[in-house]
Design a protein around this motif. Sequence first.
Motif, mmCIF file in Angstrom:
data_model
loop_
_atom_site.group_PDB
_atom_site.id
_atom_site.type_symbol
_atom_site.label_atom_id
_atom_site.label_comp_id
_atom_site.label_asym_id
_atom_site.label_seq_id
_atom_site.Cartn_x
_atom_site.Cartn_y
_atom_site.Cartn_z
ATOM 1 N N TYR A 54 0.846 -1.195 0.000
ATOM 2 C CA TYR A 54 0.000 0.000 0.000
ATOM 3 C C TYR A 54 0.887 1.253 0.000
ATOM 4 O O TYR A 54 2.043 1.239 0.450
ATOM 5 N N VAL A 55 0.289 2.367 -0.509
ATOM 6 C CA VAL A 55 0.921 3.671 -0.419
ATOM 7 C C VAL A 55 -0.057 4.602 0.271
ATOM 8 O O VAL A 55 -1.268 4.554 0.029
ATOM 9 N N ARG A 56 0.423 5.437 1.159
ATOM 10 C CA ARG A 56 -0.435 6.368 1.874
ATOM 11 C C ARG A 56 -0.632 7.626 1.051
ATOM 12 O O ARG A 56 0.336 8.224 0.565
ATOM 13 N N GLU A 57 -1.853 8.060 0.913
ATOM 14 C CA GLU A 57 -2.199 9.277 0.183
ATOM 15 C C GLU A 57 -3.007 10.180 1.110
ATOM 16 O O GLU A 57 -3.299 9.813 2.241
ATOM 17 N N ALA A 58 -3.437 11.327 0.634
ATOM 18 C CA ALA A 58 -4.132 12.301 1.484
ATOM 19 C C ALA A 58 -5.455 11.754 2.010
ATOM 20 O O ALA A 58 -5.869 12.069 3.128
ATOM 21 N N ASP A 59 -6.127 10.946 1.230
ATOM 22 C CA ASP A 59 -7.432 10.419 1.649
ATOM 23 C C ASP A 59 -7.345 8.988 2.147
ATOM 24 O O ASP A 59 -8.333 8.257 2.161
ATOM 25 N N GLY A 60 -6.129 8.532 2.438
ATOM 26 C CA GLY A 60 -5.986 7.192 3.004
ATOM 27 C C GLY A 60 -4.975 6.365 2.243
ATOM 28 O O GLY A 60 -4.180 6.872 1.453
ATOM 29 N N GLU A 61 -5.065 5.019 2.497
ATOM 30 C CA GLU A 61 -4.137 4.128 1.836
ATOM 31 C C GLU A 61 -4.737 3.597 0.549
ATOM 32 O O GLU A 61 -5.938 3.426 0.412
ATOM 33 N N ARG A 62 -3.791 3.321 -0.436
ATOM 34 C CA ARG A 62 -4.225 2.743 -1.720
ATOM 35 C C ARG A 62 -3.314 1.587 -2.046
ATOM 36 O O ARG A 62 -2.080 1.682 -1.934
ATOM 37 N N ALA A 63 -3.939 0.448 -2.379
ATOM 38 C CA ALA A 63 -3.163 -0.741 -2.727
ATOM 39 C C ALA A 63 -2.475 -0.506 -4.075
ATOM 40 O O ALA A 63 -3.104 -0.078 -5.038
ATOM 41 N N VAL A 64 -1.185 -0.809 -4.119
ATOM 42 C CA VAL A 64 -0.437 -0.599 -5.362
ATOM 43 C C VAL A 64 -0.011 -1.919 -5.988
ATOM 44 O O VAL A 64 0.528 -1.930 -7.112
ATOM 45 N N GLY A 65 -0.168 -3.044 -5.297
ATOM 46 C CA GLY A 65 0.186 -4.311 -5.924
ATOM 47 C C GLY A 65 0.610 -5.352 -4.915
ATOM 48 O O GLY A 65 0.606 -5.113 -3.706
ATOM 49 N N GLN A 66 0.919 -6.525 -5.412
ATOM 50 C CA GLN A 66 1.357 -7.645 -4.593
ATOM 51 C C GLN A 66 2.710 -8.148 -5.119
ATOM 52 O O GLN A 66 3.021 -8.023 -6.305
ATOM 53 N N TYR A 67 3.508 -8.744 -4.229
ATOM 54 C CA TYR A 67 4.808 -9.297 -4.600
ATOM 55 C C TYR A 67 4.953 -10.642 -3.884
ATOM 56 O O TYR A 67 5.609 -10.760 -2.844
ATOM 57 N N PRO A 68 4.293 -11.687 -4.420
ATOM 58 C CA PRO A 68 4.277 -12.995 -3.726
ATOM 59 C C PRO A 68 5.681 -13.575 -3.599
ATOM 60 O O PRO A 68 6.537 -13.363 -4.464
ATOM 61 N N GLY A 69 5.891 -14.298 -2.547
ATOM 62 C CA GLY A 69 7.148 -15.011 -2.354
ATOM 63 C C GLY A 69 8.313 -14.126 -1.989
ATOM 64 O O GLY A 69 9.465 -14.542 -2.097
ATOM 65 N N ALA A 70 8.070 -12.875 -1.607
ATOM 66 C CA ALA A 70 9.160 -11.958 -1.258
ATOM 67 C C ALA A 70 8.952 -11.438 0.135
ATOM 68 O O ALA A 70 7.848 -11.442 0.682
ATOM 69 N N THR A 71 10.016 -10.963 0.724
ATOM 70 C CA THR A 71 9.920 -10.379 2.050
ATOM 71 C C THR A 71 9.330 -8.996 1.933
ATOM 72 O O THR A 71 9.337 -8.381 0.842
ATOM 73 N N PRO A 72 8.804 -8.439 3.038
ATOM 74 C CA PRO A 72 8.272 -7.077 2.980
ATOM 75 C C PRO A 72 9.322 -6.057 2.495
ATOM 76 O O PRO A 72 9.003 -5.128 1.765
ATOM 77 N N GLU A 73 10.575 -6.213 2.874
ATOM 78 C CA GLU A 73 11.625 -5.268 2.467
ATOM 79 C C GLU A 73 11.842 -5.318 0.955
ATOM 80 O O GLU A 73 12.038 -4.308 0.287
ATOM 81 N N GLU A 74 11.851 -6.573 0.401
ATOM 82 C CA GLU A 74 12.049 -6.733 -1.040
ATOM 83 C C GLU A 74 10.883 -6.128 -1.814
ATOM 84 O O GLU A 74 11.063 -5.478 -2.856
ATOM 85 N N ALA A 75 9.687 -6.344 -1.320
ATOM 86 C CA ALA A 75 8.508 -5.794 -1.980
ATOM 87 C C ALA A 75 8.556 -4.269 -1.944
ATOM 88 O O ALA A 75 8.257 -3.596 -2.937
ATOM 89 N N LEU A 76 8.898 -3.699 -0.782
ATOM 90 C CA LEU A 76 8.981 -2.246 -0.663
ATOM 91 C C LEU A 76 10.041 -1.681 -1.602
ATOM 92 O O LEU A 76 9.840 -0.655 -2.269
#
Length: 392
Positions: A2-24
């Motif tokens: 997700y990315v945070r925007e002025a009106d809240g969070e918006r899902a930007v995609g998925q990265y299966p099989g990866a760690t949160p750091e790699e996805a970020l």
Amino acid sequence: MYVREADGERAVGQYPGATPEEALAYYTRKFTELEGQVGLLEQRLRGGAPAQDVAKAVAALAPSIPTANAVGDLQGLAERLGRLSATLGEATEKQSAQTQQAIADALAEREAIVAEAETLAAQDLSKAQWKQLSGQLDALFARWQAAQHATPRIPKKDGDELWRRFRAARSTIESGRKAFFAELDSVHRDARTRKQSLVERAEALASRGADAIPDYRRLLDDWKAAGRAGKKVDDALWARFKAAGDVLYGAKAEADAIEDVEFSANLEKKLALLAEAEPLLTATDRGAARTALSAIQRRWDEIGKVPRDQVRVIEDRLRKVETAVRKLEDDHWNRTDPEKQARSQGFAEKLAQAIAKAEDELAAAKKAGDKAGVKKAEESIAAQKAWLDALG
């Protein structure tokens, strides 16, 4: 992710099989790529890229930023792109003004080129220095071509009119050049014909040897008046004409050499006569000097010619003796001329009378004690006696 925007969070995609750091890191790189595109557009505008091209790129990129599948300050990036878009109007106007000025400068440059070409075409082409004029015209054409490549495209109507004028000036010059060289070719042909005839006539003189030299000199005068036949032709014909003259002058040199040998004995005889004549330079008896000189002159004439290179030398020596003897006679005449003697005698008598008068004035001045009168009378007597002494 997700990315945070002025009106809240918006899902930007998925990265299966990866760690949160790699996805970020993956979605952060997506943002960095977008940021690089915005930065490139900013740099292009600062570098002077056409504002219209930058505006098209901004219009294509702007809608994709708010919905981009990326993690980063998308709102800030959109605002940067907005600010860039806001400056495009001013940049477009500035670039338009620069373009118009560049077009005006290009027109002025073409106009200057055309004006110079027309000035060249307007001169008296019958008196033109064609090598120089052709070089100037070629330089103007090179400037025209350079201006076409280096300056903005000028309006077609203006460009066509300027090219028409330039082409007309160039055609005028080219027509003048063709006419000049056509006339020059005609002159060269006439001169070539005349000089060819002169060469043939000069070569025909060879059999006459030195006797033909006067005729050769007349042909040479005609050669000088015949005009130019072109350098190569002139050089070739002149070589033949000169060779014909060399034959004649060579024959004359041989004849002169033979004569010099024959006349060398005469030279010795005349040198002996000069040795006999030159003592008369200091003679004082005019009668004896005249008699001796007359005999020498008669024998001189009987001897005959001497080598050519000695004629002037010995003639000058004899003239000097003749001048000295003539001076003796002139001096005698000046002394014995009855009319001159009569004039001298009359003048002497007048001087004697003037001296006698001055002596009487001197005696009277002394008696009267007149010092000024004494001085004047003495000076007058001295002057009159000086004149009388000069008369001899």
